[in-house]
Every structure is written in structure tokens, then in C-alpha cells.
Design a protein around this motif. Structure first.
Motif, PDB file in Angstrom:
ATOM      1  N   LYS A   1       0.837  -1.201   0.000  1.00 22.13           N
ATOM      2  CA  LYS A   1       0.000   0.000   0.000  1.00 22.13           C
ATOM      3  C   LYS A   1       0.871   1.250   0.000  1.00 22.13           C
ATOM      4  O   LYS A   1       0.634   2.191  -0.779  1.00 22.13           O
ATOM      5  CB  LYS A   1      -0.912  -0.010   1.224  1.00 22.13           C
ATOM      6  N   ALA A   2       1.887   1.285   0.843  1.00 22.11           N
ATOM      7  CA  ALA A   2       2.779   2.437   0.907  1.00 22.11           C
ATOM      8  C   ALA A   2       3.559   2.596  -0.392  1.00 22.11           C
ATOM      9  O   ALA A   2       3.762   3.716  -0.876  1.00 22.11           O
ATOM     10  CB  ALA A   2       3.739   2.291   2.085  1.00 22.11           C
ATOM     11  N   SER A   3       3.983   1.481  -0.978  1.00 18.20           N
ATOM     12  CA  SER A   3       4.749   1.539  -2.218  1.00 18.20           C
ATOM     13  C   SER A   3       3.915   2.122  -3.354  1.00 18.20           C
ATOM     14  O   SER A   3       4.398   2.983  -4.108  1.00 18.20           O
ATOM     15  CB  SER A   3       5.231   0.133  -2.591  1.00 18.20           C
ATOM     16  N   TYR A   4       2.671   1.697  -3.479  1.00 17.27           N
ATOM     17  CA  TYR A   4       1.832   2.216  -4.559  1.00 17.27           C
ATOM     18  C   TYR A   4       1.393   3.656  -4.303  1.00 17.27           C
ATOM     19  O   TYR A   4       1.132   4.407  -5.248  1.00 17.27           O
ATOM     20  CB  TYR A   4       0.639   1.290  -4.798  1.00 17.27           C
ATOM     21  N   GLN A   5       1.347   4.045  -3.061  1.00 19.31           N
ATOM     22  CA  GLN A   5       1.096   5.463  -2.769  1.00 19.31           C
ATOM     23  C   GLN A   5       2.265   6.310  -3.252  1.00 19.31           C
ATOM     24  O   GLN A   5       2.064   7.395  -3.825  1.00 19.31           O
ATOM     25  CB  GLN A   5       0.861   5.656  -1.268  1.00 19.31           C
ATOM     26  N   ARG A   6       3.489   5.834  -3.035  1.00 20.22           N
ATOM     27  CA  ARG A   6       4.655   6.566  -3.529  1.00 20.22           C
ATOM     28  C   ARG A   6       4.674   6.591  -5.055  1.00 20.22           C
ATOM     29  O   ARG A   6       4.959   7.632  -5.673  1.00 20.22           O
ATOM     30  CB  ARG A   6       5.946   5.925  -2.999  1.00 20.22           C
ATOM     31  N   LEU A   7       4.373   5.464  -5.659  1.00 19.04           N
ATOM     32  CA  LEU A   7       4.366   5.395  -7.115  1.00 19.04           C
ATOM     33  C   LEU A   7       3.310   6.318  -7.708  1.00 19.04           C
ATOM     34  O   LEU A   7       3.508   6.878  -8.798  1.00 19.04           O
ATOM     35  CB  LEU A   7       4.116   3.950  -7.555  1.00 19.04           C
ATOM     36  N   SER A   8       2.228   6.519  -7.012  1.00 14.76           N
ATOM     37  CA  SER A   8       1.150   7.386  -7.496  1.00 14.76           C
ATOM     38  C   SER A   8       1.574   8.846  -7.606  1.00 14.76           C
ATOM     39  O   SER A   8       0.881   9.638  -8.269  1.00 14.76           O
ATOM     40  CB  SER A   8      -0.072   7.276  -6.578  1.00 14.76           C
ATOM     41  N   ARG A   9       2.696   9.199  -6.988  1.00 15.06           N
ATOM     42  CA  ARG A   9       3.175  10.585  -7.077  1.00 15.06           C
ATOM     43  C   ARG A   9       4.107  10.794  -8.272  1.00 15.06           C
ATOM     44  O   ARG A   9       4.528  11.928  -8.521  1.00 15.06           O
ATOM     45  CB  ARG A   9       3.892  10.957  -5.777  1.00 15.06           C
ATOM     46  N   ARG A  10       4.406   9.737  -9.015  1.00 17.72           N
ATOM     47  CA  ARG A  10       5.259   9.873 -10.191  1.00 17.72           C
ATOM     48  C   ARG A  10       4.461  10.488 -11.342  1.00 17.72           C
ATOM     49  O   ARG A  10       3.233  10.585 -11.303  1.00 17.72           O
ATOM     50  CB  ARG A  10       5.814   8.505 -10.605  1.00 17.72           C
ATOM     51  N   SER A  11       5.156  10.861 -12.402  1.00 16.12           N
ATOM     52  CA  SER A  11       4.495  11.486 -13.540  1.00 16.12           C
ATOM     53  C   SER A  11       3.516  10.509 -14.197  1.00 16.12           C
ATOM     54  O   SER A  11       3.646   9.281 -14.079  1.00 16.12           O
ATOM     55  CB  SER A  11       5.527  11.928 -14.573  1.00 16.12           C
ATOM     56  N   LEU A  12       2.539  11.061 -14.916  1.00 13.17           N
ATOM     57  CA  LEU A  12       1.563  10.214 -15.586  1.00 13.17           C
ATOM     58  C   LEU A  12       2.257   9.313 -16.614  1.00 13.17           C
ATOM     59  O   LEU A  12       1.856   8.154 -16.788  1.00 13.17           O
ATOM     60  CB  LEU A  12       0.490  11.066 -16.266  1.00 13.17           C
ATOM     61  N   GLN A  13       3.282   9.813 -17.285  1.00 12.76           N
ATOM     62  CA  GLN A  13       3.959   8.982 -18.278  1.00 12.76           C
ATOM     63  C   GLN A  13       4.628   7.780 -17.623  1.00 12.76           C
ATOM     64  O   GLN A  13       4.552   6.663 -18.140  1.00 12.76           O
ATOM     65  CB  GLN A  13       4.987   9.788 -19.072  1.00 12.76           C
TER      66      GLN A  13
END
Length: 305
Positions: free
Chosen positions: A110-122
Motif C-alpha cells: 500500500k505504501a509503495s503504490y502510494q509513492r508510485l502514485s506521485r510519479r508522472s503520468l507517463q
């Protein structure tokens, strides 16, 4: 522009009412606790991976004005929603069977995908399209070798796994189409997509491995050489089928439209279109060919017809 190798197939969300009662054994493939654990570890990732894919796809299609791609993106999201909801129900059964430690892996995901969600849309769409390319290899492995993998296994779990794979095949082009529509096919766009293939695939694999390690450790198998050798054999068999798809997906001219759909998948989709409402397509894992689960094994809401 959408590649023209073959026409798109509109994903059809199917809310199949799979049930996972308390009598399901976490080692649901007889005599193969390592292989069962591998699949259980993969299932553990889905309620965290697939909501991330849905959020990414929803944001991406808002930037597009092609009605066909918009409709495909929405259908993709609905399919993925049904998938992770079913996986969550199954995972809760597994955890309740003596593996509460899996909750720690879930928290980390859950924490990992929250961090990944802050990356650029591309980056996120490249991850999405990259992961979806891996599922093509997984589907052909599971469908093509279903008898060797699942003979005598719990039909409720096998049928749920194969349904997921059928729909992964059905929406195989959607993430790719959206990525191409947003970012094109320039060398830079291809580079992002190539990295996304590795990123999305390796990320999901590592989380699956953390899950099955917890299961095998709790079963007392992780430290046994014979068990580790059996696990290595199953991982090697999976890799032989999946890695070629990943390498091919990294090529500049890659298009998922060029990937042949297994006939069993096409038959499944065609037959389900004629199935009555509430139909649960349970595969007969005792049958030597494990045919498409319709007509002869018709199940309505879990009760034999």
C-alpha cells in the motif's frame, strides 16, 4: 494513432459471483504447496496493484477525446475493479487460514503504490502498459498448461484464476493504446515504455515473492532444500513462458495486437456470452483436457443446474 494490425476487442466487464468459503485450503493444488503459494502471493498483490492501474487509467483517459479509447479505458477499469474485489475476498480467506503475517506485506505494498502514485503520468502509464504486457505471457502459460498446472486442484480457485486471465487477454491493448495516444511513439516515448515493462513486471513479481515467502516460511517449507528446489523448478517454468513476452514488449515496434489469443480464451468468451445470469464458470479440474466450463458443467450461482 491506434495500431491497425487487428481491430480492438471491447472489454466486457463480468461480475462473476465467485465464492470463497472457509473450506478452501491455501494449498489448493494437491501435492504442490510451493506452486499454490506462488499463486497466492500473486493474488495478494492485486488489491493494491489494480486500484493503482485504475487510478492511472482514469487520469489518463481524461486527457483524451477519442470516444473509442475512452470507452475501452472505462471498461478496462471496471474489469480491473471486479478482479481486485474478487482477489481481496480470496486473500482474506488465505490470511484467516493462519497467515496473518501477510498483512505486513500488504501494508508495505500500500505504501509503495502510494509513492508510485506521485510519479508522472507517463511513468505510471508506462508501468501500467508494461505490467499488462507481462499478463499476456502469464495467460498463455496458465491457459496452455492448465492441465499440468491445475489437474485435481480446487475448481473454485482455478476457475477464478482463469477468468482473470481471460479478461486480461481481452483488454490486452487498452493500456498500450492509451499510452500511445498520450505520448506517441517517439524514441523518448519508447524508452519510457521499455522501462515500464521492466518496472511494472519486476515490481509485481517482487511483491508476489514476498507473499509466497511468508506462506512457505509459516508452513515450515522455506528452509527445506527439497521444497526450495521444487519452488525453483516452478519459477523456472514460469520464466520460460513469461520472459520472452517481456523482451518482445520492449522492442520499439511492439504491439499487443500481434499476440495470438489462445483458442480456449476465445471459446470461453464466446460461451459466456450465451450463459444465463448468475452463471459461475467452474472448470472441471478432473477432466483430462479441462475444457471451457460451459454447458456440460453449467453452474448457476454455485448450484448444479
Amino acid at each position: 494513432m491506434r495500431p491497425s494490425d487487428q481491430p480492438s476487442r471491447m472489454p466486457l466487464p463480468r461480475a462473476v459471483p465467485f465464492e470463497f468459503p472457509d473450506d478452501i485450503d491455501p494449498a489448493w493444488i494437491p501435492g504442490q504447496p510451493e506452486l499454490s503459494a506462488m499463486f497466492n502471493g500473486a493474488s495478494l498483490t492485486m488489491p493494491y496493484l489494480e486500484p493503482f492501474l485504475i487510478r492511472t487509467m482514469r487520469e489518463a483517459i481524461q486527457r483524451l477525446d477519442d470516444p473509442a479509447i475512452l470507452e475501452e479505458g472505462r471498461a478496462f477499469n471496471t474489469q480491473e475493479q471486479f478482479h481486485y474485489q474478487a482477489h481481496r475476498r480470496f486473500n482474506e480467506i488465505i490470511k484467516a487460514k493462519g497467515y496473518p503475517e501477510l498483512a505486513e506485506v500488504e501494508d508495505a505494498m500500500k505504501a509503495s503504490y502510494q509513492r508510485l502514485s506521485r510519479r508522472s503520468l507517463q511513468v505510471r502509464m508506462a508501468y501500467t502498459a508494461g505490467f499488462e504486457s507481462m499478463t499476456l505471457g502469464v495467460t498463455k502459460w496458465l491457459i496452455g498448461h492448465r492441465v499440468a498446472l491445475f489437474a485435481g486442484a480446487d475448481a473454485r480457485v482455478v476457475s477464478f484464476v482463469l477468468w482473470h486471465m481471460v479478461e486480461e487477454t481481452e483488454h490486452k491493448c487498452v493500456a498500450y493504446d492509451v499510452y500511445q495516444a498520450l505520448f506517441g511513439s517517439s524514441p523518448r516515448a519508447w524508452w519510457y515504455r521499455m522501462i515500464g515493462v521492466a518496472h511494472g513486471s519486476i515490481d509485481v513479481i517482487r511483491w508476489s515473492m514476498r507473499g509466497y515467502k511468508v506462506i512457505l516460511r509459516k508452513n515450515g517449507l522455506w528452509g527445506k532444500l527439497r521444497s526450495r528446489l521444487r519452488l525453483a523448478r516452478e519459477l523456472a517454468r514460469a520464466s520460460v513462458h513469461i520472459i520472452p513476452f517481456l523482451l518482445h514488449a520492449m522492442l520499439p515496434g511492439h504491439s499487443p495486437r500481434r499476440e495470438h489469443d489462445p483458442q480456449w480464451v476465445l471459446d470461453w468468451m464466446s460461451a459466456y456470452a450465451e450463459a444465463p445470469e448468475g452463471f459461475v464458470p467452474l472448470v472441471d479440474t478432473r477432466d483430462p483436457s479441462m475444457p471451457v466450463p460451459f454447458a456440460a458443467t453449467a453452474i448457476r450461482a454455485g448450484v448444479p443446474a
